[in-house]
Design a protein around this motif. Structure first.
Motif, mmCIF file in Angstrom:
data_model
loop_
_atom_site.group_PDB
_atom_site.id
_atom_site.type_symbol
_atom_site.label_atom_id
_atom_site.label_comp_id
_atom_site.label_asym_id
_atom_site.label_seq_id
_atom_site.Cartn_x
_atom_site.Cartn_y
_atom_site.Cartn_z
ATOM 1 N N GLN A 1 -2.195 45.206 4.939
ATOM 2 C CA GLN A 1 -1.391 44.025 4.672
ATOM 3 C C GLN A 1 -2.125 42.808 5.220
ATOM 4 O O GLN A 1 -2.778 42.869 6.254
ATOM 5 N N ALA A 2 -2.059 41.689 4.479
ATOM 6 C CA ALA A 2 -2.800 40.493 4.864
ATOM 7 C C ALA A 2 -2.309 39.933 6.183
ATOM 8 O O ALA A 2 -1.152 40.066 6.541
ATOM 9 N N GLN A 3 -3.231 39.274 6.895
ATOM 10 C CA GLN A 3 -2.856 38.619 8.140
ATOM 11 C C GLN A 3 -2.203 37.284 7.814
ATOM 12 O O GLN A 3 -2.753 36.474 7.079
ATOM 13 N N LEU A 4 -1.030 37.055 8.352
ATOM 14 C CA LEU A 4 -0.280 35.832 8.141
ATOM 15 C C LEU A 4 0.013 35.208 9.486
ATOM 16 O O LEU A 4 0.389 35.893 10.428
ATOM 17 N N VAL A 5 -0.139 33.898 9.593
ATOM 18 C CA VAL A 5 0.071 33.184 10.843
ATOM 19 C C VAL A 5 1.111 32.094 10.645
ATOM 20 O O VAL A 5 0.924 31.194 9.821
ATOM 21 N N GLU A 6 2.186 32.197 11.422
ATOM 22 C CA GLU A 6 3.285 31.236 11.326
ATOM 23 C C GLU A 6 3.051 30.018 12.227
ATOM 24 O O GLU A 6 2.454 30.138 13.301
ATOM 25 N N GLN A 121 2.988 36.834 15.298
ATOM 26 C CA GLN A 121 3.524 36.278 16.536
ATOM 27 C C GLN A 121 4.832 35.535 16.325
ATOM 28 O O GLN A 121 5.640 35.456 17.236
ATOM 29 N N GLY A 122 5.021 34.988 15.158
ATOM 30 C CA GLY A 122 6.218 34.209 14.879
ATOM 31 C C GLY A 122 6.111 32.792 15.419
ATOM 32 O O GLY A 122 5.163 32.424 16.125
ATOM 33 N N THR A 123 7.109 31.983 15.066
ATOM 34 C CA THR A 123 7.191 30.615 15.561
ATOM 35 C C THR A 123 8.646 30.340 15.945
ATOM 36 O O THR A 123 9.569 30.664 15.198
ATOM 37 N N GLN A 124 8.852 29.781 17.136
ATOM 38 C CA GLN A 124 10.190 29.618 17.683
ATOM 39 C C GLN A 124 10.861 28.351 17.147
ATOM 40 O O GLN A 124 10.262 27.268 17.155
ATOM 41 N N VAL A 125 12.090 28.503 16.711
ATOM 42 C CA VAL A 125 12.925 27.377 16.294
ATOM 43 C C VAL A 125 14.134 27.324 17.221
ATOM 44 O O VAL A 125 14.836 28.328 17.371
ATOM 45 N N THR A 126 14.352 26.173 17.825
ATOM 46 C CA THR A 126 15.491 25.994 18.721
ATOM 47 C C THR A 126 16.283 24.773 18.280
ATOM 48 O O THR A 126 15.729 23.680 18.139
ATOM 49 N N VAL A 127 17.578 24.983 18.013
ATOM 50 C CA VAL A 127 18.450 23.903 17.562
ATOM 51 C C VAL A 127 19.521 23.684 18.617
ATOM 52 O O VAL A 127 20.280 24.593 18.930
ATOM 53 N N SER A 128 19.563 22.494 19.160
ATOM 54 C CA SER A 128 20.535 22.196 20.205
ATOM 55 C C SER A 128 21.704 21.408 19.626
ATOM 56 O O SER A 128 21.551 20.633 18.679
#
Length: 129
Positions: A1-6, A121-128
């Motif tokens: 599977q291809a490498q994907l970077v977020e 690794q993912g990318t963090q989303v934070t909604v306050s």
């Protein structure tokens, strides 16, 4: 599977917007795969957010329908997730994934990823609020 970077995550207030990107490695034949965005909160199962196929057909979880838009740019080998009107419940780590087959299974508006997918690794989303 291809490498994907977020990338593209961050912290915003309720009602704000973010655009996530998912870049594929060189040589990846973008047009061959189904692609999707997923998210996970610690202690909870990973859920499917949106998916797109090589013909640009899209599918969304009910929780994001009308607020999020998935798109792809084959020339740039990049998948996007435009997130508008963000809510605190959108707070999560966001991941992208690809597969030759479907990437998520949806029932009653709730989607889950197939077990065969690989994760970065993912990318963090934070909604306050």
């Amino acid at each position: 599977q291809a490498q994907l970077v977020e990338s593209g995550g961050g912290s915003v207030q309720t009602g704000g917007s973010l655009r996530l990107s998912c870049a594929a490695a060189e040589g990846y034949k973008f047009s061959n795969y189904n692609l999707g965005w997923f998210r996970q909160v610690p202690g909870q199962e990973r859920e499917g957010v949106a998916a797109i196929d090589p013909d640009d057909m899209t599918k969304y979880a009910d929780s994001v329908k009308g607020r999020f838009t998935i798109s792809q740019d084959a020339a740039k080998k990049t998948l996007y997730l435009q997130m508008n009107n963000l809510k605190p419940e959108d707070t999560a780590m966001y991941y992208c994934a690809s597969d030759n087959g479907s990437v998520m299974d949806c029932s009653d508006g709730y989607c889950i990823p197939y077990d065969r997918l690989s994760w970065g690794q993912g990318t963090q989303v934070t909604v306050s609020s």
